[in-house]
Design a protein around this motif. Structure first.
Motif, PDB file in Angstrom:
ATOM      1  N   ALA A 134       0.509  -1.225   0.059  1.00  0.00           N
ATOM      2  CA  ALA A 134      -0.048   0.153  -0.364  1.00  0.00           C
ATOM      3  C   ALA A 134       0.974   1.282  -0.369  1.00  0.00           C
ATOM      4  CB  ALA A 134      -1.241   0.106   1.151  1.00  0.00           C
ATOM      5  N   GLN A 135       2.350   1.635   0.443  1.00  0.00           N
ATOM      6  CA  GLN A 135       3.269   2.359   0.653  1.00  0.00           C
ATOM      7  C   GLN A 135       3.295   2.689  -0.929  1.00  0.00           C
ATOM      8  OE1 GLN A 135       6.438   1.860   2.904  1.00  0.00           O
ATOM      9  NE2 GLN A 135       4.714   0.609   4.950  1.00  0.00           N
ATOM     10  N   PHE A 136       3.682   1.679  -1.582  1.00  0.00           N
ATOM     11  CA  PHE A 136       3.946   2.299  -3.339  1.00  0.00           C
ATOM     12  C   PHE A 136       3.021   2.515  -3.624  1.00  0.00           C
ATOM     13  CE2 PHE A 136       6.655  -0.246  -1.495  1.00  0.00           C
ATOM     14  CZ  PHE A 136       8.478  -0.086  -1.899  1.00  0.00           C
ATOM     15  N   LYS A 137       1.036   2.914  -3.245  1.00  0.00           N
ATOM     16  CA  LYS A 137       1.083   3.440  -4.483  1.00  0.00           C
ATOM     17  C   LYS A 137       1.428   5.035  -4.275  1.00  0.00           C
ATOM     18  CE  LYS A 137      -3.855   4.867  -4.320  1.00  0.00           C
ATOM     19  NZ  LYS A 137      -5.487   3.941  -4.335  1.00  0.00           N
ATOM     20  N   ALA A 138       0.946   6.246  -5.140  1.00  0.00           N
ATOM     21  CA  ALA A 138       1.340   7.654  -5.775  1.00  0.00           C
ATOM     22  C   ALA A 138       0.420   8.041  -5.829  1.00  0.00           C
ATOM     23  CB  ALA A 138       2.920   7.615  -5.451  1.00  0.00           C
ATOM     24  N   ASP A 139      -0.545   9.134  -6.639  1.00  0.00           N
ATOM     25  CA  ASP A 139      -0.412   9.734  -7.233  1.00  0.00           C
ATOM     26  C   ASP A 139      -0.211  10.281  -8.983  1.00  0.00           C
ATOM     27  OD1 ASP A 139      -2.036  11.570  -9.083  1.00  0.00           O
ATOM     28  OD2 ASP A 139      -2.306  13.075  -7.597  1.00  0.00           O
ATOM     29  N   PRO A 140      -0.228   9.165 -10.201  1.00  0.00           N
ATOM     30  CA  PRO A 140       0.619   9.770 -10.848  1.00  0.00           C
ATOM     31  C   PRO A 140       0.567  10.630 -11.108  1.00  0.00           C
ATOM     32  CG  PRO A 140      -1.237   8.557 -11.676  1.00  0.00           C
ATOM     33  CD  PRO A 140      -1.368   8.600 -10.104  1.00  0.00           C
ATOM     34  N   HIS A 141      -0.469  12.062 -10.690  1.00  0.00           N
ATOM     35  CA  HIS A 141      -0.259  12.821 -11.614  1.00  0.00           C
ATOM     36  C   HIS A 141       0.431  14.072 -10.399  1.00  0.00           C
ATOM     37  CE1 HIS A 141      -3.296  12.837 -14.718  1.00  0.00           C
ATOM     38  NE2 HIS A 141      -3.457  11.664 -14.054  1.00  0.00           N
ATOM     39  N   ARG A 142       1.417  13.312  -9.278  1.00  0.00           N
ATOM     40  CA  ARG A 142       1.292  13.982  -8.668  1.00  0.00           C
ATOM     41  C   ARG A 142       3.020  15.355  -9.200  1.00  0.00           C
ATOM     42  NH1 ARG A 142       3.589   9.266  -8.643  1.00  0.00           N
ATOM     43  NH2 ARG A 142       6.017   8.703  -8.179  1.00  0.00           N
ATOM     44  N   THR A 143       3.468  16.690  -9.161  1.00  0.00           N
ATOM     45  CA  THR A 143       4.480  16.683  -9.986  1.00  0.00           C
ATOM     46  C   THR A 143       4.974  17.716  -8.835  1.00  0.00           C
ATOM     47  OG1 THR A 143       2.684  18.971  -9.318  1.00  0.00           O
ATOM     48  CG2 THR A 143       2.422  18.726 -10.937  1.00  0.00           C
ATOM     49  N   ASP A 144       5.018  17.058  -7.721  1.00  0.00           N
ATOM     50  CA  ASP A 144       6.881  17.408  -6.736  1.00  0.00           C
ATOM     51  C   ASP A 144       7.817  16.245  -6.564  1.00  0.00           C
ATOM     52  OD1 ASP A 144       4.765  15.688  -5.668  1.00  0.00           O
ATOM     53  OD2 ASP A 144       4.796  16.636  -3.268  1.00  0.00           O
ATOM     54  N   ASP A 145       7.377  14.990  -7.450  1.00  0.00           N
ATOM     55  CA  ASP A 145       8.783  13.527  -7.497  1.00  0.00           C
ATOM     56  C   ASP A 145       9.876  14.185  -8.548  1.00  0.00           C
ATOM     57  OD1 ASP A 145       9.933  11.315  -7.245  1.00  0.00           O
ATOM     58  OD2 ASP A 145       8.045  10.651  -6.970  1.00  0.00           O
ATOM     59  N   ARG A 146      10.763  14.531  -7.742  1.00  0.00           N
ATOM     60  CA  ARG A 146      12.201  15.072  -8.749  1.00  0.00           C
ATOM     61  C   ARG A 146      12.567  13.621  -9.641  1.00  0.00           C
ATOM     62  NH1 ARG A 146      14.311  19.554  -6.711  1.00  0.00           N
ATOM     63  NH2 ARG A 146      15.929  19.816  -8.343  1.00  0.00           N
ATOM     64  N   THR A 147      12.095  12.328  -8.383  1.00  0.00           N
ATOM     65  CA  THR A 147      12.998  11.075  -9.571  1.00  0.00           C
ATOM     66  C   THR A 147      11.824  10.999 -10.857  1.00  0.00           C
ATOM     67  OG1 THR A 147      13.534  10.216  -7.902  1.00  0.00           O
ATOM     68  CG2 THR A 147      12.921   8.612  -9.308  1.00  0.00           C
ATOM     69  N   VAL A 148      10.475  11.336 -10.218  1.00  0.00           N
ATOM     70  CA  VAL A 148       9.710  11.183 -11.370  1.00  0.00           C
ATOM     71  C   VAL A 148      10.424  12.349 -13.204  1.00  0.00           C
ATOM     72  CG1 VAL A 148       7.521  11.566 -12.814  1.00  0.00           C
ATOM     73  CG2 VAL A 148       7.677  10.097 -10.406  1.00  0.00           C
ATOM     74  N   GLU A 149      10.355  13.420 -12.514  1.00  0.00           N
ATOM     75  CA  GLU A 149      10.693  14.411 -13.204  1.00  0.00           C
ATOM     76  C   GLU A 149      12.317  13.871 -13.907  1.00  0.00           C
ATOM     77  OE1 GLU A 149       8.794  16.103 -14.536  1.00  0.00           O
ATOM     78  OE2 GLU A 149       7.677  15.227 -12.792  1.00  0.00           O
ATOM     79  N   ALA A 150      13.270  13.273 -13.105  1.00  0.00           N
ATOM     80  CA  ALA A 150      14.725  12.954 -13.823  1.00  0.00           C
ATOM     81  C   ALA A 150      13.966  11.648 -15.131  1.00  0.00           C
ATOM     82  CB  ALA A 150      15.471  12.918 -13.027  1.00  0.00           C
ATOM     83  N   LEU A 151      13.378  11.045 -13.866  1.00  0.00           N
ATOM     84  CA  LEU A 151      13.240  10.088 -15.411  1.00  0.00           C
ATOM     85  C   LEU A 151      12.729  10.431 -16.500  1.00  0.00           C
ATOM     86  CD1 LEU A 151      12.078   7.002 -13.215  1.00  0.00           C
ATOM     87  CD2 LEU A 151      14.372   7.247 -14.466  1.00  0.00           C
ATOM     88  N   ARG A 152      11.551  11.429 -16.756  1.00  0.00           N
ATOM     89  CA  ARG A 152      11.094  11.441 -17.459  1.00  0.00           C
ATOM     90  C   ARG A 152      11.735  12.596 -18.506  1.00  0.00           C
ATOM     91  NH1 ARG A 152       5.003  12.327 -16.414  1.00  0.00           N
ATOM     92  NH2 ARG A 152       5.059  13.085 -15.077  1.00  0.00           N
ATOM     93  N   SER A 153      12.498  12.927 -18.299  1.00  0.00           N
ATOM     94  CA  SER A 153      13.276  14.433 -19.149  1.00  0.00           C
ATOM     95  C   SER A 153      14.364  13.045 -19.676  1.00  0.00           C
ATOM     96  CB  SER A 153      14.415  15.225 -17.626  1.00  0.00           C
ATOM     97  OG  SER A 153      15.215  14.843 -18.159  1.00  0.00           O
TER      98      SER A 153
END
Ligand SMILES: C[S@@+](CC[C@H](N)C(=O)[O-])C[C@H]1O[C@@H](n2cnc3c(N)ncnc32)[C@H](O)[C@@H]1O
Length: 272
Positions: free
Chosen positions: A35-54
């Motif tokens: 359950a701890q690995f659920k996160a909002d896919p639209h969040r904008t404050d996750d630097r790891t997601v942004e670094a991967l996306r870039s």
């Protein structure tokens, strides 16, 4: 011993110590944590997601190996044309499926399997975040990631193994040194042995985990140390926690816990 053999030995020794402490290894070790690995896919404050996306190109396909509850697969699916999430844990797959449905993300297909057994097509990019620490045959695992990425492989790996912040508590409660899982300093020589020259990008340091209450901290630490209520080990843990937990502005922390430093370890495969 080669770096690959050293890695395998560290994983075997850590797993054997865990099994001695918990008795029978559960069929799904992620049941209590999924359950701890659920996160909002639209969040904008996750630097790891942004670094991967870039690092992704528009319209690329992604293979997320050990996708967990979709913490990364789902936000990245918003940019990719399609994501294949390979994940062996039924409880993690359930969280991933539910979250994808909740947010109407329909370009993620789930392959419920370990990576070495998975029968999947290559993708443009292969991602593997916080998985390698527990992989005994890391050489085969990395080679298969490499062979299934047409353009790029990205592995997210901590500088120190994920639960190292409770290794000191383990020693105080169980009276023996906790054997460490391998992490970044062991991963880089493995890649060198495989002839891979990666780029390593350090991401923002993550502060030590905090808890909303002393009871929440006690329950989490007990799970990580394989301590069950009503045992002598629980009594020892309660005693140790009297001076090992501290409260700062309403957030409970483990005394001496170190921040975690995630890194993106990436390499081009040149097959696109
Ligand atoms: C710490 S979680 C990380 C989940 C996700 N990648 C993230 O960063 O949120 C580790 C995941 O690796 C998965 N895993 C463990 N062994 C694996 C294997 N052999 N092949 C693929 N995934 C594996 C676990 O089931 C778990 O979901």
């Amino acid at each position: 011993m080669s770096a690959i053999e050293t890695w395998g030995e560290m994983v075997r020794v850590e797993h054997a110590q865990s099994d001695r402490r918990r008795g029978v290894r559960p069929t799904d070790t992620w049941n209590q944590f999924a359950a701890q690995f659920k996160a909002d896919p639209h969040r904008t404050d996750d630097r790891t997601v942004e670094a991967l996306r870039s690092r992704l190109l528009p319209g690329e396909t992604l293979l997320d190996i050990g996708a967990g509850g979709g913490r990364l697969a789902l936000p990245l699916a918003l940019t990719c044309s399609a994501v294949t999430a390979v994940e062996p844990s039924p409880s993690m797959c359930a969280v991933l499926r539910e979250t994808a449905e909740e947010y109407n993300i329909d370009n993620v297909s789930i392959v419920e399997s370990g990576w070495l057994d998975a029968d999947v097509e290559p993708a443009d990019v292969a991602l593997c975040s916080h998985v390698v620490y527990v992989i005994e045959d890391v050489g085969a695992f990395v080679r298969k990631m490499d062979s299934h990425a047409r353009r790029l492989v990205m592995a997210v790996v901590f500088e120190s193994s994920p639960l190292s912040q409770v290794y000191g508590l383990w020693e105080r409660v169980h009276g023996e040194r906790r054997h460490a899982l391998p992490s970044l300093p062991h991963f880089l020589p493995v890649l060198e042995e495989l002839g891979i020259q990666p780029e390593v990008t350090e991401l923002d340091t993550q502060p030590p985990r905090t808890f909303d209450s002393a009871e929440e901290a006690r329950e989490a630490v007990a799970r990580w140390l394989f301590v069950t209520p009503g045992t002598d080990a629980m009594d020892r843990l309660d005693h140790v926690l009297q001076d090992a937990l501290r409260e700062v502005n309403g957030a409970w922390q483990i005394e001496g816990a170190q921040p975690s430093i995630p890194n993106i370890v990436s390499w081009e495969t040149g097959r696109n």
